[in-house]
Design a protein around this motif. Structure first.
Motif, PDB file in Angstrom:
ATOM      1  N   LEU A   4      82.408  52.155  -5.039  1.00  0.00           N
ATOM      2  CA  LEU A   4      82.724  51.493  -3.781  1.00  0.00           C
ATOM      3  C   LEU A   4      81.442  50.925  -3.202  1.00  0.00           C
ATOM      4  O   LEU A   4      80.442  51.627  -3.090  1.00  0.00           O
ATOM      5  CB  LEU A   4      83.341  52.479  -2.779  1.00  0.00           C
ATOM      6  CG  LEU A   4      84.777  52.918  -3.052  1.00  0.00           C
ATOM      7  CD1 LEU A   4      85.214  53.947  -2.003  1.00  0.00           C
ATOM      8  CD2 LEU A   4      85.733  51.735  -3.048  1.00  0.00           C
ATOM      9  N   GLY A   5      81.469  49.645  -2.858  1.00  0.00           N
ATOM     10  CA  GLY A   5      80.349  48.994  -2.200  1.00  0.00           C
ATOM     11  C   GLY A   5      80.623  48.910  -0.710  1.00  0.00           C
ATOM     12  O   GLY A   5      81.756  48.600  -0.309  1.00  0.00           O
ATOM     13  N   LEU A   6      79.617  49.218   0.108  1.00  0.00           N
ATOM     14  CA  LEU A   6      79.792  49.220   1.553  1.00  0.00           C
ATOM     15  C   LEU A   6      78.769  48.334   2.241  1.00  0.00           C
ATOM     16  O   LEU A   6      77.584  48.368   1.917  1.00  0.00           O
ATOM     17  CB  LEU A   6      79.639  50.650   2.111  1.00  0.00           C
ATOM     18  CG  LEU A   6      80.526  51.741   1.524  1.00  0.00           C
ATOM     19  CD1 LEU A   6      80.216  53.074   2.207  1.00  0.00           C
ATOM     20  CD2 LEU A   6      81.992  51.396   1.646  1.00  0.00           C
ATOM     21  N   LEU A  96      70.258  38.835   2.987  1.00  0.00           N
ATOM     22  CA  LEU A  96      70.963  37.581   2.733  1.00  0.00           C
ATOM     23  C   LEU A  96      72.372  37.744   2.163  1.00  0.00           C
ATOM     24  O   LEU A  96      73.029  36.751   1.862  1.00  0.00           O
ATOM     25  CB  LEU A  96      70.136  36.646   1.839  1.00  0.00           C
ATOM     26  CG  LEU A  96      68.741  36.315   2.356  1.00  0.00           C
ATOM     27  CD1 LEU A  96      68.014  35.417   1.375  1.00  0.00           C
ATOM     28  CD2 LEU A  96      68.805  35.665   3.727  1.00  0.00           C
ATOM     29  N   SER A  97      72.893  38.975   2.032  1.00  0.00           N
ATOM     30  CA  SER A  97      74.259  39.131   1.523  1.00  0.00           C
ATOM     31  C   SER A  97      75.269  38.538   2.499  1.00  0.00           C
ATOM     32  O   SER A  97      76.223  37.876   2.083  1.00  0.00           O
ATOM     33  CB  SER A  97      74.584  40.597   1.231  1.00  0.00           C
ATOM     34  OG  SER A  97      74.518  41.368   2.412  1.00  0.00           O
ATOM     35  N   THR A  98      75.075  38.739   3.788  1.00  0.00           N
ATOM     36  CA  THR A  98      75.999  38.179   4.772  1.00  0.00           C
ATOM     37  C   THR A  98      75.879  36.662   4.813  1.00  0.00           C
ATOM     38  O   THR A  98      76.885  35.954   4.928  1.00  0.00           O
ATOM     39  CB  THR A  98      75.758  38.799   6.164  1.00  0.00           C
ATOM     40  OG1 THR A  98      75.948  40.216   6.064  1.00  0.00           O
ATOM     41  CG2 THR A  98      76.717  38.245   7.196  1.00  0.00           C
ATOM     42  N   VAL A  99      74.669  36.162   4.665  1.00  0.00           N
ATOM     43  CA  VAL A  99      74.470  34.705   4.626  1.00  0.00           C
ATOM     44  C   VAL A  99      75.204  34.112   3.430  1.00  0.00           C
ATOM     45  O   VAL A  99      75.901  33.093   3.547  1.00  0.00           O
ATOM     46  CB  VAL A  99      72.964  34.354   4.574  1.00  0.00           C
ATOM     47  CG1 VAL A  99      72.753  32.873   4.330  1.00  0.00           C
ATOM     48  CG2 VAL A  99      72.277  34.807   5.845  1.00  0.00           C
ATOM     49  N   ALA A 124      80.166  43.131   1.395  1.00  0.00           N
ATOM     50  CA  ALA A 124      80.215  44.322   0.540  1.00  0.00           C
ATOM     51  C   ALA A 124      80.396  43.928  -0.922  1.00  0.00           C
ATOM     52  O   ALA A 124      79.786  44.521  -1.822  1.00  0.00           O
ATOM     53  CB  ALA A 124      81.340  45.259   0.991  1.00  0.00           C
ATOM     54  N   GLN A 125      81.217  42.910  -1.155  1.00  0.00           N
ATOM     55  CA  GLN A 125      81.427  42.434  -2.517  1.00  0.00           C
ATOM     56  C   GLN A 125      80.124  41.871  -3.103  1.00  0.00           C
ATOM     57  O   GLN A 125      79.773  42.168  -4.243  1.00  0.00           O
ATOM     58  CB  GLN A 125      82.522  41.364  -2.547  1.00  0.00           C
ATOM     59  CG  GLN A 125      82.792  40.830  -3.937  1.00  0.00           C
ATOM     60  CD  GLN A 125      83.796  39.692  -3.933  1.00  0.00           C
ATOM     61  OE1 GLN A 125      83.963  38.991  -2.944  1.00  0.00           O
ATOM     62  NE2 GLN A 125      84.464  39.508  -5.057  1.00  0.00           N
ATOM     63  N   PHE A 126      79.383  41.090  -2.316  1.00  0.00           N
ATOM     64  CA  PHE A 126      78.103  40.549  -2.781  1.00  0.00           C
ATOM     65  C   PHE A 126      77.114  41.676  -3.073  1.00  0.00           C
ATOM     66  O   PHE A 126      76.390  41.639  -4.066  1.00  0.00           O
ATOM     67  CB  PHE A 126      77.512  39.579  -1.753  1.00  0.00           C
ATOM     68  CG  PHE A 126      78.027  38.183  -1.889  1.00  0.00           C
ATOM     69  CD1 PHE A 126      77.353  37.254  -2.666  1.00  0.00           C
ATOM     70  CD2 PHE A 126      79.183  37.789  -1.243  1.00  0.00           C
ATOM     71  CE1 PHE A 126      77.826  35.954  -2.804  1.00  0.00           C
ATOM     72  CE2 PHE A 126      79.668  36.504  -1.377  1.00  0.00           C
ATOM     73  CZ  PHE A 126      78.994  35.579  -2.154  1.00  0.00           C
ATOM     74  N   ILE A 127      77.058  42.671  -2.203  1.00  0.00           N
ATOM     75  CA  ILE A 127      76.162  43.817  -2.401  1.00  0.00           C
ATOM     76  C   ILE A 127      76.504  44.527  -3.699  1.00  0.00           C
ATOM     77  O   ILE A 127      75.632  44.797  -4.541  1.00  0.00           O
ATOM     78  CB  ILE A 127      76.245  44.786  -1.202  1.00  0.00           C
ATOM     79  CG1 ILE A 127      75.639  44.137   0.049  1.00  0.00           C
ATOM     80  CG2 ILE A 127      75.581  46.122  -1.517  1.00  0.00           C
ATOM     81  CD1 ILE A 127      76.007  44.842   1.353  1.00  0.00           C
ATOM     82  N   LEU A 128      77.783  44.845  -3.873  1.00  0.00           N
ATOM     83  CA  LEU A 128      78.216  45.578  -5.062  1.00  0.00           C
ATOM     84  C   LEU A 128      78.044  44.742  -6.325  1.00  0.00           C
ATOM     85  O   LEU A 128      77.566  45.256  -7.347  1.00  0.00           O
ATOM     86  CB  LEU A 128      79.673  46.029  -4.898  1.00  0.00           C
ATOM     87  CG  LEU A 128      80.270  46.825  -6.052  1.00  0.00           C
ATOM     88  CD1 LEU A 128      79.423  48.057  -6.393  1.00  0.00           C
ATOM     89  CD2 LEU A 128      81.703  47.228  -5.726  1.00  0.00           C
ATOM     90  N   GLN A 129      78.387  43.461  -6.278  1.00  0.00           N
ATOM     91  CA  GLN A 129      78.248  42.625  -7.475  1.00  0.00           C
ATOM     92  C   GLN A 129      76.783  42.509  -7.889  1.00  0.00           C
ATOM     93  O   GLN A 129      76.474  42.546  -9.080  1.00  0.00           O
ATOM     94  CB  GLN A 129      78.851  41.242  -7.250  1.00  0.00           C
ATOM     95  CG  GLN A 129      78.927  40.424  -8.531  1.00  0.00           C
ATOM     96  CD  GLN A 129      79.874  41.041  -9.558  1.00  0.00           C
ATOM     97  OE1 GLN A 129      81.039  41.265  -9.278  1.00  0.00           O
ATOM     98  NE2 GLN A 129      79.356  41.323 -10.745  1.00  0.00           N
ATOM     99  N   GLY A 130      75.892  42.393  -6.927  1.00  0.00           N
ATOM    100  CA  GLY A 130      74.461  42.359  -7.246  1.00  0.00           C
ATOM    101  C   GLY A 130      74.006  43.630  -7.937  1.00  0.00           C
ATOM    102  O   GLY A 130      73.236  43.600  -8.904  1.00  0.00           O
TER     103      GLY A 130
END
Length: 152
Positions: A4-6, A96-99, A124-130
């Motif tokens: 789970l990415g948060l 920059l994940s939110t950006v 959260a998806q960008f964080i987890l995918q990274g």
């Protein structure tokens, strides 16, 4: 193994989940924060539903890489999360994940109201995918367009 990415914020927690193979991240939901107890209960339910074995939490660093009050609060939350749910938590740079999420949603031409609804789970998806991409071993058999010969 699912992760789970948060995207942990003051008012919401954006949530994403990896597929079973750990290749892709998908958005799940946005938890509206009311109390720590309620936040942990909601996350515990998602752990059970998705059979997650770890958390990846975005660490909001300043652009120079230093940590401010939000990073300190995120570290504290990560410690509480580990103690309460018994799963490992990895903190990852979320600069920059939110950006990036906002840019993606703008390109998708979503209304302002709809963007507001999904921005945290997209972050959260960008964080987890990274995190998933960084863990994937580089393959020596990757396809490169320069190597393509249509004659063979």
């Amino acid at each position: 193994m699912r992760t789970l990415g948060l995207d942990f914020g003051t008012k919401t927690i954006g949530v994403a989940v990896s597929d079973g193979l750990g290749l892709t991240a998908q958005t799940v939901t946005t938890i509206r924060r009311t109390s720590l107890k309620a936040d942990l209960a909601a996350l515990g339910e998602l752990v059970r539903e998705y059979e997650a074995e770890r958390f990846v939490v975005g660490l909001p660093l300043n652009m120079d890489g230093s940590e401010g009050p939000r990073a300190e609060a995120t570290r504290k939350f990560a410690d509480i999360l580990t103690q309460a749910l018994g799963l490992p938590v990895e903190l990852v740079d979320e600069r920059l994940s939110t950006v990036a999420a906002q840019r993606t949603l703008l390109e998708a031409d979503l209304s302002r109201a709809r963007r507001r609804e999904v921005i945290d789970q997209m972050a959260a998806q960008f964080i987890l995918q990274g995190w998933l991409d960084a863990r994937r071993p580089a393959s020596s058999e990757e396809f490169h367009a320069d190597d393509y010969d249509p004659e063979t």
